[in-house]
Design an enzyme around this catalytic site. Sequence first.
Site, PDB file in Angstrom:
ATOM      1  N   CYS A   2      20.026   1.760   3.017  1.00 21.83           N
ATOM      2  CA  CYS A   2      21.344   1.871   3.883  1.00 21.83           C
ATOM      3  C   CYS A   2      21.955   1.550   4.404  1.00 21.83           C
ATOM      4  O   CYS A   2      21.533   0.671   5.298  1.00 21.83           O
ATOM      5  CB  CYS A   2      21.912   3.782   3.205  1.00 21.83           C
ATOM      6  SG  CYS A   2      20.222   4.691   2.015  1.00 21.83           S
ATOM      7  N   ARG A  52      24.067   3.466   0.091  1.00 20.70           N
ATOM      8  CA  ARG A  52      22.932   4.372  -0.405  1.00 20.70           C
ATOM      9  C   ARG A  52      22.791   3.314  -1.395  1.00 20.70           C
ATOM     10  O   ARG A  52      23.185   2.949  -2.292  1.00 20.70           O
ATOM     11  CB  ARG A  52      22.904   6.008  -1.338  1.00 20.70           C
ATOM     12  CG  ARG A  52      21.165   6.055  -1.568  1.00 20.70           C
ATOM     13  CD  ARG A  52      21.431   7.700  -2.064  1.00 20.70           C
ATOM     14  NE  ARG A  52      20.218   7.666  -2.710  1.00 20.70           N
ATOM     15  CZ  ARG A  52      19.575   8.891  -3.134  1.00 20.70           C
ATOM     16  NH1 ARG A  52      20.557   9.154  -4.159  1.00 20.70           N
ATOM     17  NH2 ARG A  52      18.615   9.450  -3.543  1.00 20.70           N
ATOM     18  N   LEU A  53      21.185   3.114  -0.777  1.00 21.65           N
ATOM     19  CA  LEU A  53      19.776   1.962  -1.910  1.00 21.65           C
ATOM     20  C   LEU A  53      19.231   3.212  -2.020  1.00 21.65           C
ATOM     21  O   LEU A  53      18.491   3.340  -1.180  1.00 21.65           O
ATOM     22  CB  LEU A  53      20.002   0.447  -1.297  1.00 21.65           C
ATOM     23  CG  LEU A  53      18.995  -0.151  -2.098  1.00 21.65           C
ATOM     24  CD1 LEU A  53      20.014  -0.435  -3.339  1.00 21.65           C
ATOM     25  CD2 LEU A  53      18.210  -0.990  -0.985  1.00 21.65           C
ATOM     26  N   ILE A  55      15.602   4.381  -2.919  1.00 22.82           N
ATOM     27  CA  ILE A  55      14.300   4.231  -3.271  1.00 22.82           C
ATOM     28  C   ILE A  55      13.172   5.299  -3.574  1.00 22.82           C
ATOM     29  O   ILE A  55      12.407   5.196  -3.997  1.00 22.82           O
ATOM     30  CB  ILE A  55      14.251   3.645  -1.709  1.00 22.82           C
ATOM     31  CG1 ILE A  55      15.199   2.120  -1.177  1.00 22.82           C
ATOM     32  CG2 ILE A  55      12.686   3.111  -1.794  1.00 22.82           C
ATOM     33  CD1 ILE A  55      14.945   0.457  -2.295  1.00 22.82           C
ATOM     34  N   ASN A  78      19.967   5.810   7.420  1.00 24.06           N
ATOM     35  CA  ASN A  78      19.260   4.079   6.601  1.00 24.06           C
ATOM     36  C   ASN A  78      17.929   3.685   7.510  1.00 24.06           C
ATOM     37  O   ASN A  78      17.073   4.068   8.247  1.00 24.06           O
ATOM     38  CB  ASN A  78      19.846   2.758   7.509  1.00 24.06           C
ATOM     39  CG  ASN A  78      19.569   2.014   7.293  1.00 24.06           C
ATOM     40  OD1 ASN A  78      19.019   1.627   5.972  1.00 24.06           O
ATOM     41  ND2 ASN A  78      19.876   0.668   8.098  1.00 24.06           N
ATOM     42  N   GLU A  80      13.363   4.093   6.242  1.00 17.75           N
ATOM     43  CA  GLU A  80      12.334   4.691   5.366  1.00 17.75           C
ATOM     44  C   GLU A  80      11.575   5.526   6.394  1.00 17.75           C
ATOM     45  O   GLU A  80      10.811   4.873   7.385  1.00 17.75           O
ATOM     46  CB  GLU A  80      11.343   4.478   4.078  1.00 17.75           C
ATOM     47  CG  GLU A  80      12.066   2.757   3.344  1.00 17.75           C
ATOM     48  CD  GLU A  80      12.867   3.857   2.314  1.00 17.75           C
ATOM     49  OE1 GLU A  80      12.365   5.308   2.086  1.00 17.75           O
ATOM     50  OE2 GLU A  80      13.645   3.091   1.459  1.00 17.75           O
ATOM     51  N   ILE A 289       9.154 -18.909  -2.967  1.00 19.82           N
ATOM     52  CA  ILE A 289       9.855 -20.406  -2.524  1.00 19.82           C
ATOM     53  C   ILE A 289       9.518 -21.994  -2.823  1.00 19.82           C
ATOM     54  O   ILE A 289       8.483 -22.016  -1.591  1.00 19.82           O
ATOM     55  CB  ILE A 289      11.081 -20.172  -1.678  1.00 19.82           C
ATOM     56  CG1 ILE A 289      12.128 -18.883  -2.125  1.00 19.82           C
ATOM     57  CG2 ILE A 289      11.872 -21.956  -1.550  1.00 19.82           C
ATOM     58  CD1 ILE A 289      13.226 -19.443  -1.106  1.00 19.82           C
ATOM     59  N   GLY A 362       4.984 -10.170   4.835  1.00 17.64           N
ATOM     60  CA  GLY A 362       3.541 -10.847   6.486  1.00 17.64           C
ATOM     61  C   GLY A 362       4.533 -10.830   7.919  1.00 17.64           C
ATOM     62  O   GLY A 362       4.162 -11.266   8.588  1.00 17.64           O
TER      63      GLY A 362
END
Length: 624
Positions: A2, A52-53, A55, A78, A80, A289, A362
């Site tokens: 977030c 907010r995003l 999850i 913001n 986790e 990529i 990574g």
Amino acid sequence: MCGINGLFTPPGHAQTAQSARTVAAMNEALAHRGPDDEGTWGEGLITLGHRRLSIIDLSSAGHQPMISADNRYVLTFNGEIYNFLDLRAELSDYPFQSNTDSEVILAAYARWGVRCLSRLVGMFAFAIWDREAETLFIARDRLGIKPVYYCQKNGILAFSSEMRGILASGLCSRQLNTDSLVDFLRYQTVHAPHTMLEGVYMLPPGSYIWQTETGMSIEAYWQLVPHHLPSPGEGGWPERVRQALEKAVERRLVADVPFGAFLSGGLDSSAVVAMMDKASSHEVRTFNISFHEKEYDEGPFARQMAQYCGSRHEEIKLRADDFLALLPEALQAMDHPSGDGPNTYVVSKATHKAGITMALSGLGGDELFAGYSVFQQLHSLEQRRWLNLAPAGLRRWGANRYQSMRPNIAGQKTAEVLRLPQINALSAYPLYRQVLLDEQIRALSTLKELPGNRVEALVLRLMQTAAFQKLPLISQISVLEIQTYLQNVLLRDTDQMSMAHALEVRVPFMDHDLVELVLGIPDEYKLGQPSKRLLVEAMGNLVPTSITQRTKMGFTLPFAKWMRNELKSYTQDRIMYLANYPFFQERALQQLWTGFLANDGSVSWSRVWILAVLGQWLQQNQIR
């Protein structure tokens, strides 16, 4: 993942209506970070904002700012918290109203206060307002994965997940900090707590702000350098590392949304994917990529690893024209100038487009397991301390002679090392990581004297601490790499560029338990062949030998080629824009650019690109 914002206005300044409008503007500036919901809350001295995003717990019960069950505490968060289920079980007497990790932070703070930080495992930046005590508590995670910027003026405090949020508050000016500009030219970034702007700061990793009516203080709650070194245990160091990495990845698979992983084809991302495959009951999705320029293309290795673990793999082919088309929006997303951001922007955009909301990376493996050439170079230099026996005048003569014979970048840096008052690995570290050397910065600028080197100052501070002195040399270099390049370039770029697409990126190698373990392991387990030997041995047969034994390429874009062709006019225009600033000398800028085009060995693409990025950022943000 977030975006958080807030405004603290002490007595005599409080204007609730105006504060609400200000924080709403800050929220709008961070809309890209949280497309799922937004909110503001305020009373008296404080106004909090949130984007907010979703999850974990995608329902409306996760709306923020979030108020505790007893109405005393208000949170904007913001990040986790990976161990939130364990903490929730421990806090079973709290009347939870949601299944979010956000509410667990509220319950933990209500129970333990500031000491809750030692209980949280994750990446986080949050603020909690205590309505009863009228105190503001702002905290940042141990390794600095999630950012907090702040600005204070006349007792008013504004904080945000991004500098653009601070700028939207109107509290600070758009004035360039000259010392930070020199820091950027040296290291392609500005080291926390400083930023490119006067009066705007970044809360250091592992620290918190305590704000009351009487003032603000900043305290550290965690130190990167461990005070107690670990033991190998019955299984030995590789087994301990494997178990710690497995736990770190497993912690980061908790999500209520589709997730995947960045797979470059190198050892670090392959190790993460292998552990995901081992821990997850779902099919792992991987993204890579690849380039048409074969010398930069790691696509074949990524495909090998994807086939080896059976992941659902997606390859994103990139041409120069594709990158040129994406470059303006990538640089527009750059909240703070950096020489190394568009890479993450491109892969994040493709990953999000594939329907992924969370991805593992990574990032951090090279810093933790001595994957960069700087580790070997400094270890070799430490074996040559006998050079200090030569008189300083003789060493200076040798340096001048060597530089005249090898006028390339390597020759310049070797000569600077020979000129050091004392030659050893730690004193040489700041030079090895410099992009533009001081002599070049003096030529480009109008400054008569350059400010002190912030990386040199960090090295000196660390060398004076007993805990740092007890670490093995390679671990000491790891500490420096984490506190400089990783935290101030790679992690900052990853946050900015992934959140530009509302994509959450998790970094298992920056699990603090894993970091503390690896920093305490002796050098002999990390040096030698293959590269990152300790990690290779820890992975065993989980990663094929075609990956563990390959030559490191590094995830980079073919900038040198593109900047002389497809990106030529774009780069030149932005470099010459810097001539508008009294800091820069136009003729010197032109000479540097001409030297690059002429393939002058002393002018690498990175030395030119950071100037183009700087010009773009100054122009788009109207920085004075």
